[in-house]
Design an enzyme around this catalytic site. Sequence first.
Site, PDB file in Angstrom:
ATOM      1  N   LYS A  24       0.545  -1.358  -0.056  1.00 31.36           N
ATOM      2  CA  LYS A  24      -0.142   0.029  -0.081  1.00 31.36           C
ATOM      3  C   LYS A  24       1.285   1.320  -0.269  1.00 31.36           C
ATOM      4  O   LYS A  24       0.760   2.095  -0.644  1.00 31.36           O
ATOM      5  CB  LYS A  24      -0.692   0.026   1.155  1.00 31.36           C
ATOM      6  N   ARG A  99      -9.362   0.251   8.569  1.00 32.83           N
ATOM      7  CA  ARG A  99      -9.253  -1.030   8.609  1.00 32.83           C
ATOM      8  C   ARG A  99     -10.958  -2.178   9.785  1.00 32.83           C
ATOM      9  O   ARG A  99      -9.861  -2.912   9.858  1.00 32.83           O
ATOM     10  CB  ARG A  99      -8.249  -0.733   9.653  1.00 32.83           C
ATOM     11  N   ARG A 142      11.504  -5.195   5.320  1.00 35.96           N
ATOM     12  CA  ARG A 142      11.535  -3.543   4.727  1.00 35.96           C
ATOM     13  C   ARG A 142      12.530  -3.380   5.510  1.00 35.96           C
ATOM     14  O   ARG A 142      12.751  -3.100   6.566  1.00 35.96           O
ATOM     15  CB  ARG A 142      10.289  -3.486   5.479  1.00 35.96           C
ATOM     16  N   ARG A 175      11.735  -0.938  10.793  1.00 33.23           N
ATOM     17  CA  ARG A 175      10.199  -0.108  11.877  1.00 33.23           C
ATOM     18  C   ARG A 175      10.534  -1.375  13.095  1.00 33.23           C
ATOM     19  O   ARG A 175      10.552  -2.512  13.183  1.00 33.23           O
ATOM     20  CB  ARG A 175       9.127  -0.194  10.656  1.00 33.23           C
ATOM     21  N   ARG A 186      -0.369  -8.891  13.793  1.00 32.06           N
ATOM     22  CA  ARG A 186      -0.805  -8.490  12.310  1.00 32.06           C
ATOM     23  C   ARG A 186      -1.660  -8.822  10.885  1.00 32.06           C
ATOM     24  O   ARG A 186      -2.657  -8.329  10.997  1.00 32.06           O
ATOM     25  CB  ARG A 186       0.526  -7.216  11.580  1.00 32.06           C
TER      26      ARG A 186
HETATM   27  P1  AP5 Z   1       4.934  -1.876   2.118  1.00 29.26           P
HETATM   28  O1  AP5 Z   1       5.015  -0.751   0.455  1.00 29.26           O
HETATM   29  O2  AP5 Z   1       5.653  -1.172   2.579  1.00 29.26           O
HETATM   30  O3  AP5 Z   1       3.415  -2.255   2.615  1.00 29.26           O
HETATM   31  P2  AP5 Z   1       1.987  -1.722   3.214  1.00 29.26           P
HETATM   32  O4  AP5 Z   1       1.154  -2.147   2.282  1.00 29.26           O
HETATM   33  O5  AP5 Z   1       2.017   0.023   3.158  1.00 29.26           O
HETATM   34  O6  AP5 Z   1       2.706  -2.275   4.562  1.00 29.26           O
HETATM   35  P3  AP5 Z   1       2.670  -1.566   6.189  1.00 29.26           P
HETATM   36  O7  AP5 Z   1       3.639  -3.108   7.134  1.00 29.26           O
HETATM   37  O8  AP5 Z   1       2.825  -0.491   5.948  1.00 29.26           O
HETATM   38  O9  AP5 Z   1       0.975  -1.528   6.977  1.00 29.26           O
HETATM   39  P4  AP5 Z   1       0.666  -1.969   7.236  1.00 29.26           P
HETATM   40  O10 AP5 Z   1      -0.497  -1.828   7.292  1.00 29.26           O
HETATM   41  O11 AP5 Z   1       0.607  -2.911   8.778  1.00 29.26           O
HETATM   42  O12 AP5 Z   1       1.169  -0.732   8.130  1.00 29.26           O
HETATM   43  P5  AP5 Z   1       0.653   0.904   8.848  1.00 29.26           P
HETATM   44  O13 AP5 Z   1       1.764   1.896   8.788  1.00 29.26           O
HETATM   45  O14 AP5 Z   1      -0.450   0.990   8.296  1.00 29.26           O
HETATM   46  O15 AP5 Z   1       5.960  -3.134   1.187  1.00 29.26           O
HETATM   47  C1  AP5 Z   1       6.298  -3.687   2.177  1.00 29.26           C
HETATM   48  C2  AP5 Z   1       7.232  -3.997   1.454  1.00 29.26           C
HETATM   49  O16 AP5 Z   1       7.521  -4.639   0.647  1.00 29.26           O
HETATM   50  C3  AP5 Z   1       8.709  -3.419   1.072  1.00 29.26           C
HETATM   51  O17 AP5 Z   1       9.623  -4.016   1.375  1.00 29.26           O
HETATM   52  C4  AP5 Z   1       8.569  -3.141  -0.026  1.00 29.26           C
HETATM   53  O18 AP5 Z   1       9.680  -2.531  -0.557  1.00 29.26           O
HETATM   54  C5  AP5 Z   1       8.411  -4.415  -0.512  1.00 29.26           C
HETATM   55  N1  AP5 Z   1       7.102  -4.695  -1.802  1.00 29.26           N
HETATM   56  C6  AP5 Z   1       5.973  -3.873  -2.257  1.00 29.26           C
HETATM   57  N2  AP5 Z   1       5.681  -4.366  -3.433  1.00 29.26           N
HETATM   58  C7  AP5 Z   1       6.544  -5.538  -3.272  1.00 29.26           C
HETATM   59  C8  AP5 Z   1       6.118  -6.112  -4.591  1.00 29.26           C
HETATM   60  N3  AP5 Z   1       5.324  -5.788  -5.511  1.00 29.26           N
HETATM   61  N4  AP5 Z   1       7.571  -6.782  -4.878  1.00 29.26           N
HETATM   62  C9  AP5 Z   1       8.038  -7.375  -4.262  1.00 29.26           C
HETATM   63  N5  AP5 Z   1       8.389  -6.461  -3.174  1.00 29.26           N
HETATM   64  C10 AP5 Z   1       7.777  -5.355  -2.330  1.00 29.26           C
HETATM   65  O19 AP5 Z   1      -0.568   0.554  10.803  1.00 29.26           O
HETATM   66  C11 AP5 Z   1       0.887   0.403  11.852  1.00 29.26           C
HETATM   67  C12 AP5 Z   1       0.639   0.033  12.683  1.00 29.26           C
HETATM   68  O20 AP5 Z   1      -0.325   1.455  13.430  1.00 29.26           O
HETATM   69  C13 AP5 Z   1      -0.740  -1.294  12.575  1.00 29.26           C
HETATM   70  O21 AP5 Z   1      -0.157  -1.763  13.031  1.00 29.26           O
HETATM   71  C14 AP5 Z   1      -2.007   0.186  13.728  1.00 29.26           C
HETATM   72  O22 AP5 Z   1      -1.276  -0.674  15.178  1.00 29.26           O
HETATM   73  C15 AP5 Z   1      -1.568   0.781  13.680  1.00 29.26           C
HETATM   74  N6  AP5 Z   1      -2.773   1.446  12.398  1.00 29.26           N
HETATM   75  C16 AP5 Z   1      -2.519   1.985  11.643  1.00 29.26           C
HETATM   76  N7  AP5 Z   1      -3.718   2.371  10.673  1.00 29.26           N
HETATM   77  C17 AP5 Z   1      -5.028   1.751  11.547  1.00 29.26           C
HETATM   78  C18 AP5 Z   1      -6.277   1.851  11.859  1.00 29.26           C
HETATM   79  N8  AP5 Z   1      -7.058   2.867  10.594  1.00 29.26           N
HETATM   80  N9  AP5 Z   1      -6.909   0.979  12.788  1.00 29.26           N
HETATM   81  C19 AP5 Z   1      -6.442   0.729  13.529  1.00 29.26           C
HETATM   82  N10 AP5 Z   1      -4.686   1.295  13.659  1.00 29.26           N
HETATM   83  C20 AP5 Z   1      -4.160   1.929  12.790  1.00 29.26           C
END
Ligand code: AP5
Length: 231
Positions: A24, A99, A142, A175, A186
Amino acid sequence: MTETAEQTRVIGPVIFLGAPGAGKGTQAKRMVERYGIPQISTGDLLREHVSMGTALGKRAKEVMERGELVPDKLVCDMVEMRLNRKDCERGYILDGFPRTVDQAKWLDGVLAKRDFFGQVIPPVVVDFTVSYNQLFKRLTGRRSCPNDGKIYNVYFQPPKVADVCDDCGAALVTRKDDTEEAITVRLKSYEEQTKPLAEYYRRQGRLRSIDGEQASEAVTAQTITAIEAAR
Ligand code: AP5
């Protein structure tokens, strides 16, 4: 720099669904470049609160490090404030929000009352699907740049020099919630609380599913097609 036609048109709300590690954030950054609209990542906003030590950050810190979800009310209030900023007037990418079904219902209510230059625009919802083992590998591999947020992966998208940002030379960081223990939590909370949202938006006729396991350039091309088919 001259603006392209894409950078002046109205895009409206775009929601990126998908498990942790589905890509994402990677795709959102490319859409920011193409359309000149902001990426609103609730994870990034929460991490900013944690690093600034705000009241919200203090409540969110340990929840996030365990890999659990932050309570809906706190996240929704934070999103509402962010949507009020002027840079959202042509549209925005919601990355990691909603989410839970309750967050999605709250967002429906907000979007029904907001207009983009006089027009209420329903969201385009893009769901990136990736298998469990691939997600696990992506998250443990990552690394990101603390200065410009650029995302790398030691297995799939390595920097030119190990652990150094290609663009600014900063040392890359891992991270805090990319530990095997937190990743397991997660992915479980995704299965239980977030995956049902795909069905929620499918019933509204808004869901566009993309195979997120393809090369990231192919995912980008299909994401653009999905957004532009709806706009
Ligand atoms: P990346 O693009 O970083 O993936 P992502 O989907 O953004 O993953 P996140 O870990 O950031 O999502 P998340 O939802 O857990 O974290 P968030 O910060 O939102 O890609 C991942 C890796 O894969 C990278 O190394 C990239 O290079 C590689 N990659 C990408 N595309 C690729 C491809 N096509 N082929 C190969 N490799 C590839 O949330 C963190 C925390 O915040 C949550 O756990 C929760 O505690 C809190 N939080 C956030 N939002 C909410 C909410 N709405 N409600 C409640 N709590 C929340």
